[in-house]
Design a protein around this motif. Structure first.
Motif, PDB file in Angstrom:
ATOM      1  N   GLY A  23      10.360 -24.201 -21.428  1.00 50.05           N
ATOM      2  CA  GLY A  23      11.170 -23.369 -20.493  1.00 50.05           C
ATOM      3  C   GLY A  23      11.739 -24.116 -19.481  1.00 50.05           C
ATOM      4  O   GLY A  23      12.583 -23.660 -18.999  1.00 50.05           O
ATOM      5  N   GLN A  24      11.142 -25.121 -19.176  1.00 50.11           N
ATOM      6  CA  GLN A  24      11.779 -26.143 -17.902  1.00 50.11           C
ATOM      7  C   GLN A  24      13.162 -26.507 -18.322  1.00 50.11           C
ATOM      8  O   GLN A  24      14.083 -26.478 -17.539  1.00 50.11           O
ATOM      9  CB  GLN A  24      10.757 -26.962 -17.423  1.00 50.11           C
ATOM     10  CG  GLN A  24      11.312 -27.644 -16.095  1.00 50.11           C
ATOM     11  CD  GLN A  24      10.232 -28.604 -15.505  1.00 50.11           C
ATOM     12  OE1 GLN A  24       9.198 -28.771 -16.222  1.00 50.11           O
ATOM     13  NE2 GLN A  24      10.381 -29.214 -14.210  1.00 50.11           N
ATOM     14  N   LEU A  25      13.393 -27.100 -19.633  1.00 49.22           N
ATOM     15  CA  LEU A  25      14.557 -27.586 -20.024  1.00 49.22           C
ATOM     16  C   LEU A  25      15.444 -26.472 -20.144  1.00 49.22           C
ATOM     17  O   LEU A  25      16.841 -26.622 -19.935  1.00 49.22           O
ATOM     18  CB  LEU A  25      14.206 -28.210 -21.327  1.00 49.22           C
ATOM     19  CG  LEU A  25      13.537 -29.737 -21.186  1.00 49.22           C
ATOM     20  CD1 LEU A  25      13.152 -29.963 -22.642  1.00 49.22           C
ATOM     21  CD2 LEU A  25      14.209 -30.687 -20.596  1.00 49.22           C
ATOM     22  N   LEU A  26      15.001 -25.243 -20.750  1.00 47.41           N
ATOM     23  CA  LEU A  26      15.903 -24.320 -20.942  1.00 47.41           C
ATOM     24  C   LEU A  26      16.513 -23.876 -19.568  1.00 47.41           C
ATOM     25  O   LEU A  26      17.700 -23.137 -19.134  1.00 47.41           O
ATOM     26  CB  LEU A  26      15.245 -22.921 -21.604  1.00 47.41           C
ATOM     27  CG  LEU A  26      14.901 -23.394 -23.002  1.00 47.41           C
ATOM     28  CD1 LEU A  26      14.000 -22.117 -23.706  1.00 47.41           C
ATOM     29  CD2 LEU A  26      16.168 -23.757 -23.953  1.00 47.41           C
ATOM     30  N   HIS A  27      15.392 -23.732 -18.404  1.00 47.79           N
ATOM     31  CA  HIS A  27      16.027 -23.120 -17.085  1.00 47.79           C
ATOM     32  C   HIS A  27      17.019 -24.077 -16.530  1.00 47.79           C
ATOM     33  O   HIS A  27      17.978 -23.576 -16.003  1.00 47.79           O
ATOM     34  CB  HIS A  27      14.821 -23.117 -16.490  1.00 47.79           C
ATOM     35  CG  HIS A  27      15.010 -22.763 -15.020  1.00 47.79           C
ATOM     36  ND1 HIS A  27      15.227 -23.514 -13.790  1.00 47.79           N
ATOM     37  CD2 HIS A  27      14.965 -21.461 -14.498  1.00 47.79           C
ATOM     38  CE1 HIS A  27      15.408 -22.648 -12.695  1.00 47.79           C
ATOM     39  NE2 HIS A  27      15.070 -21.414 -13.042  1.00 47.79           N
ATOM     40  N   ALA A  28      16.861 -25.314 -16.793  1.00 46.01           N
ATOM     41  CA  ALA A  28      18.151 -26.342 -16.305  1.00 46.01           C
ATOM     42  C   ALA A  28      19.227 -26.066 -17.093  1.00 46.01           C
ATOM     43  O   ALA A  28      20.326 -26.029 -16.312  1.00 46.01           O
ATOM     44  CB  ALA A  28      17.488 -27.925 -16.581  1.00 46.01           C
ATOM     45  N   LEU A  29      19.433 -25.810 -18.310  1.00 49.18           N
ATOM     46  CA  LEU A  29      20.652 -25.536 -18.916  1.00 49.18           C
ATOM     47  C   LEU A  29      21.313 -24.084 -18.257  1.00 49.18           C
ATOM     48  O   LEU A  29      22.423 -24.280 -18.149  1.00 49.18           O
ATOM     49  CB  LEU A  29      20.486 -25.559 -20.416  1.00 49.18           C
ATOM     50  CG  LEU A  29      20.182 -26.865 -21.145  1.00 49.18           C
ATOM     51  CD1 LEU A  29      19.896 -26.453 -22.528  1.00 49.18           C
ATOM     52  CD2 LEU A  29      21.399 -27.749 -20.727  1.00 49.18           C
ATOM     53  N   GLN A  30      20.347 -23.251 -18.236  1.00 46.63           N
ATOM     54  CA  GLN A  30      20.997 -21.912 -17.798  1.00 46.63           C
ATOM     55  C   GLN A  30      21.270 -21.986 -16.463  1.00 46.63           C
ATOM     56  O   GLN A  30      21.984 -21.073 -16.001  1.00 46.63           O
ATOM     57  CB  GLN A  30      19.758 -20.762 -18.291  1.00 46.63           C
ATOM     58  CG  GLN A  30      19.604 -20.429 -19.720  1.00 46.63           C
ATOM     59  CD  GLN A  30      18.674 -19.080 -19.687  1.00 46.63           C
ATOM     60  OE1 GLN A  30      18.126 -18.918 -18.928  1.00 46.63           O
ATOM     61  NE2 GLN A  30      18.619 -18.791 -21.079  1.00 46.63           N
ATOM     62  N   SER A  31      20.984 -22.730 -15.700  1.00 49.20           N
ATOM     63  CA  SER A  31      21.019 -22.989 -14.113  1.00 49.20           C
ATOM     64  C   SER A  31      22.668 -22.997 -13.941  1.00 49.20           C
ATOM     65  O   SER A  31      23.143 -22.914 -12.878  1.00 49.20           O
ATOM     66  CB  SER A  31      20.477 -23.996 -13.529  1.00 49.20           C
ATOM     67  OG  SER A  31      20.732 -25.360 -13.851  1.00 49.20           O
TER      68      SER A  31
END
Length: 339
Positions: free
Chosen positions: A21-29
């Motif tokens: 979730g943290q990695l996906l959040h970084a990409l979606q930011s």
């Protein structure tokens, strides 16, 4: 965490949901160009579900529209090869120095922030020393690192602290959950709010514990002698660097109030009294060893953080409670399950 829940199967372990979730959040930011970005996952041993993280992450990336983003993994067995990422021995050495510096700052700041008379003094010192230590780490300068430890400890001595002694509450458990404040719902802050002094183990202990696997394999299971030799030399190198940390603390007035830096051999002896050193899944023999280490230094209250789906941690964590209590009857251990 919500993003991880949306793209990771609910039967996967809680740390997988948090990390992915943290990695996906970084990409979606929007802060990172997906065409110039790669994701790197660290991994432990085969029985840990972290072995499945890359496959889970690749599936999540596909469903999120980031299928082109490469996924690399790093473990004691090596690093996935990729033309844009070639880790060198010098880079790994810098990572070790950064890890040691973080351990020392964590050890000192946990104590002084609990007792500081003026709120914010510890945070200011931490920011100052992050700026001071960063160039040392980037240059991989062992000598400058060792010399800085004395000054670092002396600087934290200057923080005005109350002399009262709060109950020490040690936090152990699954590796991500122990250190990730969002995942553990800021357990360190809660301990302080409830009138305790939080303690955390050094993350270096976990890395050295992983390296020690190949030594056990060679001694007991016919493993590679070359792998065991490499691990032995790496452990010796890190322990030599930690020597300056131990000496700086030993000469400080904080020595009787701050947890000393453990030695892997000492932890291994304590772990072996609880479990076979062949118990290397998840946190393995290190988890009960760290409990004993805290108990031997006056922290009788221990929280063991157990994430949903972490099978090794439930076996070697909760499963070792009775054995630890037999060795240390004063132990007050509580497991906290996170889902």
């Amino acid at each position: 965490i919500s993003l991880g829940q949306a793209y990771v199967n609910n039967d996967a372990c809680y740390p997988a949901i948090v990390a992915i979730g943290q990695l996906l959040h970084a990409l979606q930011s929007g802060e990172h160009d997906p065409h110039r970005t790669a994701l790197l996952l660290s991994q432990t041993c085969g029985p840990c579900r972290a072995s499945n993280y890359p496959a889970l992450l690749r599936k999540a990336l596909l469903e999120c529209g980031f299928a082109s983003v490469p996924v690399l993994t790093m473990s004691t067995s090596g690093v996935d090869s990729h033309p844009g990422f070639s880790p060198s021995r010098a880079m790994l050495h810098k990572m070790v120095l950064g890890m040691l510096a973080g351990d020392m700052l964590q050890r000192l700041s946990l104590h002084t922030q609990t007792y500081e008379r003026r709120a914010g003094d510890t945070a200011e010192r931490v920011e100052h020393w992050l700026r001071t230590l960063t160039p040392i780490v980037r240059h991989g300068d062992d000598l400058a690192f060792s010399r800085s430890m004395e000054r670092l400890v002396r600087d934290f001595e200057q923080i005005g602290c109350d002399v009262d002694h709060r109950p020490r509450v040690a936090v152990v458990g699954e590796i991500l959950l122990t250190y990730h404040p969002d995942a553990n719902r800021h357990i360190v802050d809660i301990i302080r709010q409830e009138g305790g002094e939080p303690l955390l183990p050094d993350i270096t202990n976990f890395m050295l514990y992983c390296l020690r696997d190949s030594i056990y394999d060679w001694q007991s299971q016919g493993g590679s002698a070359l792998g065991a030799l490499g691990s032995t030399l790496a452990i010796k190198k890190v322990e030599n660097l930690r020597k300056s940390m131990r000496e700086a603390l030993a000469r400080s007035p904080l020595a009787h109030r701050v947890m000393p830096v453990a030695h892997l051999d000492t932890l291994a002896r304590m772990g072996e009294s609880m479990l076979s050193l062949g118990n290397a899944a998840g946190e393995g023999w290190l988890l009960p060893a760290e409990m004993l280490e805290f108990l031997n230094h006056g922290a009788k209250d221990i929280l063991c953080l157990q994430p949903f789906g972490c099978l090794p941690n439930h076996v070697v964590g909760r499963g070792a409670f009775k054995t630890v209590r037999r060795a240390a009857p004063q132990a007050n251990i509580m497991a906290i399950d996170y889902d």
